[in-house]
Structures are given as C-alpha cells and as structure tokens.
Design a protein around this motif. Structure first.
Motif, short mmCIF file in Angstrom:
data_model
loop_
_atom_site.label_atom_id
_atom_site.label_comp_id
_atom_site.label_asym_id
_atom_site.label_seq_id
_atom_site.Cartn_x
_atom_site.Cartn_y
_atom_site.Cartn_z
N VAL B 56 5.28 1.38 -1.95
CA VAL B 56 4.35 0.57 -2.74
C VAL B 56 3.15 1.44 -3.04
O VAL B 56 2.43 1.84 -2.12
CB VAL B 56 3.87 -0.69 -1.96
N GLY B 57 2.93 1.77 -4.29
CA GLY B 57 1.80 2.62 -4.65
C GLY B 57 1.89 3.96 -3.95
O GLY B 57 2.93 4.62 -3.97
N SER B 58 0.80 4.33 -3.26
CA SER B 58 0.72 5.67 -2.67
C SER B 58 1.37 5.78 -1.30
O SER B 58 1.30 6.84 -0.69
CB SER B 58 -0.74 6.08 -2.53
N ALA B 59 1.92 4.71 -0.78
CA ALA B 59 2.43 4.80 0.60
C ALA B 59 3.78 4.10 0.75
O ALA B 59 4.14 3.25 -0.06
CB ALA B 59 1.41 4.17 1.56
N GLU B 60 4.49 4.50 1.77
CA GLU B 60 5.69 3.78 2.17
C GLU B 60 5.25 2.87 3.30
O GLU B 60 4.85 3.35 4.36
CB GLU B 60 6.77 4.75 2.65
#
Lengths: 340, 164
Positions: B56-60
């Motif tokens: 999701v976005g910049s991270a898992e």
C-alpha cells in the motif's frame, strides 16, 4: 559510521568527573578572584559575602555544566531501551503519509534481509541533515518485519543530542554513531543501519547524487567481522535532490576548526526551503518532494565470500562497487531526476 | 476504516470455499499481496496463523493474522495478532440458482495513531478497495475456470469407459 571521539570522551570525562573539575578549575578561578574582594576596600565582611556568593555561583555553574554533560553523555551512550516500539507503531501512519505522498517512496527487495538475527545494513546517505531515505527505510523495515523486530540506526552525535528532535529520533531507535554503540546493538540481536559516508556523503553536491562516497571509511567491515553478522547493502537515490546542495564546505569547516570541536568535517552550503542560502543546515530544511527509491541488495556473509580472514580493502571495494552499480542503474531507470 | 466488496461466482460454495481455504492460493488471486505464508504447524482452520503483507503506497503492510472464525462453505474471519490492526471476513452464500455470492470485508487501522492515522486510512482506502475488487474478480475467474475444468474432466471420464 564515525568513530567515538572527542565529544563523547569529553562528555564522559565531564559527566562523571564533576568533582575534579570543581576542585581544579574552579578553585583556580576562586584564587584569582578572591584578592579582588579584599583589595577593593569594601571591608572584610563584604569581602566574605562576595566570596561566598562567587563560590555559590561557581558551584551552580559547575553543577549545571556537569548535569548538561551527563545528559549529553547519556544521549551518546547506546541506551537501546530509548527505542519505543509502541510509540514508533503509532507514528507509522504519519511516516507512511509523508513517504507515500511527498516522496513517492519505494523500497524494493526487503526480502533480501535475513528474516531473523542481527544484521548490518550499510547504506549510502543522502539529503543533508533531513534525510528522507532513513525514515522511508525505517517505515518500510518496520512495516515489513513488524515493530517487534529490533531496528536501530546510527546517527551523528549532533542528531541524537538535539533537545527535541534528538529525543524523537532516539525513541525511533537511533543511537549515536560509535563502534561501541554499534557493537551493543548487534549483540542485542538488532538490525543496525549504518551510513559509513556519514556527514561527508550526505552533504555531497546534488550533481553527485548518483555517487557512493564512503570517504574510505571501512570500520563497518571490522564491525561485521567481529560480530559475525552479514552485511546487507541498501542503495537509495533521490534524497540529494530534496535541496540544491552546492558544496560540503569542508575547507571552511577545517578553517573554523569545527572538525576538532564538534566532529564536523563539513560546513555544507545549499539552496534550501525556507532559508534560501543555507549554511550548515543546522536547523534542517523543508525537503523538496523528490522521488526516493531504495533497493536492498542480497546479504553478504563476509567469511563465506572472502575466506576466513577477509582483507578489508577487498571487501570495501566489492561493496562500494556493487552499491555504485546499483545506484547508477537506479539513476538510469529514472526518466528525470527529482520527478522519477 | 472498513471496506466491503462482493461478487457472484458461477460455482457452488464448496468450490469457492476450497479455493479460499487453501493458503497457497492467496498469492495468486489476492491483488497487492506480496506474502501469505503459513506460520506454525497448522495449515488451515480455526487458530491457523499466516504472515501476510500487502503493498500500500510506500510500504508493505500487514503482519501476523489468525483465523478466528471457521464455518466451512459459509464464513471465515481473521484478526491481526501483530502488525497493523486488521480484521477480514469471507461470507459465502448460495443463491437460488446454485451460484455463490461472495462478500469480502476488510477493516484496518492503527490504534492510537490519531489524526494522521485517520488521514492515512482515508488515503489508503481507494487503493485497498481497488485491490479487494480485483481480488474478487480474480477469485471468480480462477474458481469458474476450475469448475469448467472439473466438469470437462468429469465428462471425459464418463465418455472414456463407453469408448473402451
């Protein structure tokens, strides 16, 4: 990663040794000032009062200096308990918002980091005193492995000793850069992120954005060998475009003796928001929304790859070459710098 | 934040259930999922644990989840043990024409994150909602394909003894 030096040692000496400092330095001052009271013609009683007040003021000053030194000293020691996983967990959404919306951050191949145990993460450092790559990686690591996995970062003494922001980064797991602190973190089984290039690399000019520059610092290799932990290179691009970094100002720092007083080898000069011309970057700056991309490379077990007694120069060349090639590939895949 | 998506699959509940109960299928039909691994000895059923991550976005984000409700061919729910707070639920209901209505519910957040947490949940919801929709469409395609394959195999098996 920097070695533990003057500031830490001085603080330790001052912090633990307020009594000797009081006895030597202050009594000398008292001796020099005492005759003034007697010679002023005010009279013995007033002289005694004056000496008493002077002595009290000196004691207060000495206590304050000792207490400040003790506080600084405490901050420079690796108190791994300063890391507060619950506090960090509650800040992850904010970090995620900043990383996703502002920096369009992307961290790839976190699966290259061993699932368990101590590991030394070695990164190239970018972004001046406001380093987006560090917090984007902290977010990615903590989300991927969970805040339960211990994760620490080494930072310059200046970063961890600042009154407000220093306390915040320490709660996030940052400890002062020193060999001893690094050892302590790895012995505790933590993943440790170090930036060998430190302040030298982080303030390189923006046009050297795609250049890994550890300034020949190889202490991280000895650390990995001593602790028998794998090294995982972490390569980032984009941070050096969050301001227009013009010069490290290393000659200026030497001329002002900042290297001796504050362990600062640079006095960077940049154009940054909101200051315009920004000298020193001591108060940080508002980073421009450059896209930050990070790639984690496969783990390197030094003794497996380089034999039982690896040569630090050979390991250093191998790691920096590998990181440089990756950084160039990340640079080449971008359509435009800054935009990504 | 709570998301809810549903779809009708042209297959009986048992076939759909078999597909969602098998942990190794999740990487194939759940959109955005980067990890779905069995944690521990128990592979399925009440109390089974999985380590899951979703980009999701910049991270898992994700963590360790545990199956907290298990009614074969009807309901399966999970809740987070570690990582972001999350609850998920599969609801399967047979329609009058013998097909299956599948509902996927997903609630997520970080307790104690305050206003930034609420904003992050809002910002993440379009991307997560889109992932849920894609996941259901992929589940439908895979299950219906599996049903057609099973029916073809059955017809072949019925024909073959006659030909011999």
């Amino acid at each position: 990663m920097a070695d533990p030096s003057t500031v830490a040692d001085q603080a330790r000496a001052n912090g633990n040794g307020s009594a000797p400092a009081d006895a030597s330095g202050h009594s000398g001052l008292r001796d020099r000032l005492a005759p003034l009271g007697a010679a002023s013609g005010i009279g013995a009683p007033l002289g005694r009062i004056g000496r008493g007040l002077l002595s009290a003021a000196q004691d207060v000053a000495a206590d304050a200096a000792g207490s400040a030194a003790r506080r600084v000293n405490k901050r420079l020691r690796a108190d791994l308990d300063d890391r507060d996983p619950d506090w960090l967990r509650e800040r992850l959404p904010l970090l995620w918002l900043l990383a996703t919306i502002w920096f369009r951050g992307e961290v790839r191949n976190l699966g290259n980091i061993p699932e368990k145990g101590a590991v030394l993460l070695v990164g190239n450092h970018s972004g001046g005193n406001v380093t987006p790559d560090t917090f984007i990686f902290t977010l990615a690591f903590s989300s991927y492995f969970g805040i339960e996995r211990k994760f620490h970062q080494l930072a310059h003494n200046l970063v961890v000793t600042l009154p407000v922001s220093g306390a915040l980064v320490r709660r996030g797991g940052t400890v002062a850069a020193s060999h001893k602190n690094a050892q302590k973190a790895l012995e505790a089984g933590a993943a440790l992120l170090v930036y060998p290039g430190g302040d030298w690399e982080v303030h390189r000019p923006t046009w050297d954005s795609a250049k890994v520059d550890f300034a020949g610092r190889k202490g991280f290799i000895r650390l990995a060998l001593d602790q028998e932990v794998p090294i995982v290179p972490v390569v980032s691009i984009g941070g050096q475009e969050t301001a227009l970094f013009l010069s490290r100002g290393d000659r200026l720092a030497r001329a002002l003796q900042l290297d001796k007083i504050f362990r600062l080898k640079v006095l960077p000069i940049s154009l940054a928001v909101p200051w315009g011309l920004n000298v020193g970057d001591f108060l940080g700056h508002v980073p421009l929304p450059a896209k930050v991309t990070t790639e984690v490379l496969p783990a390197i077990n030094l003794r497996e790859q380089f034999g039982p007694d690896p040569e630090p120069d050979e390991v250093y060349d191998h790691i920096t070459r590998q990181m440089q090639e990756t950084l160039e590939a990340l640079d080449a895949e971008r359509r435009y710098p800054f935009i990504g | 934040m709570r998301l809810n998506e549903s779809i009708v699959i042209s297959a009986p509940p048992k076939l759909v259930w078999d597909h969602i109960a098998e942990p190794s299928n999740y990487l194939h039909f759940m959109s955005g999922i980067t990890r779905w691994e069995v944690e521990g000895e128990q592979r399925q059923g009440l109390g089974a644990r999985y380590r899951m991550l979703i980009r999701v976005g910049s991270a898992e984000v994700g963590g360790l989840i545990e199956i907290v409700e298990w009614q074969p061919e009807r309901e399966m729910a999970w809740s987070s043990v570690m990582g972001v707070d999350q609850r998920g639920r599969w609801r399967l209901r047979e329609t009058t024409d013998g097909r299956t209505r599948v509902e996927l519910r997903y609630a997520y957040g970080v307790a104690g994150a305050g206003i930034p947490g609420y904003i992050a949940e809002l910002v993440a919801s379009p991307s997560l909602g889109s992932n849920l929709r894609k996941s259901l469409q992929q589940l439908k395609r895979q299950v219906e394909h599996e049903r057609l394959r099973a029916e073809a195999a059955r017809r072949r098996a019925e024909r073959e003894p006659a030909e011999i």
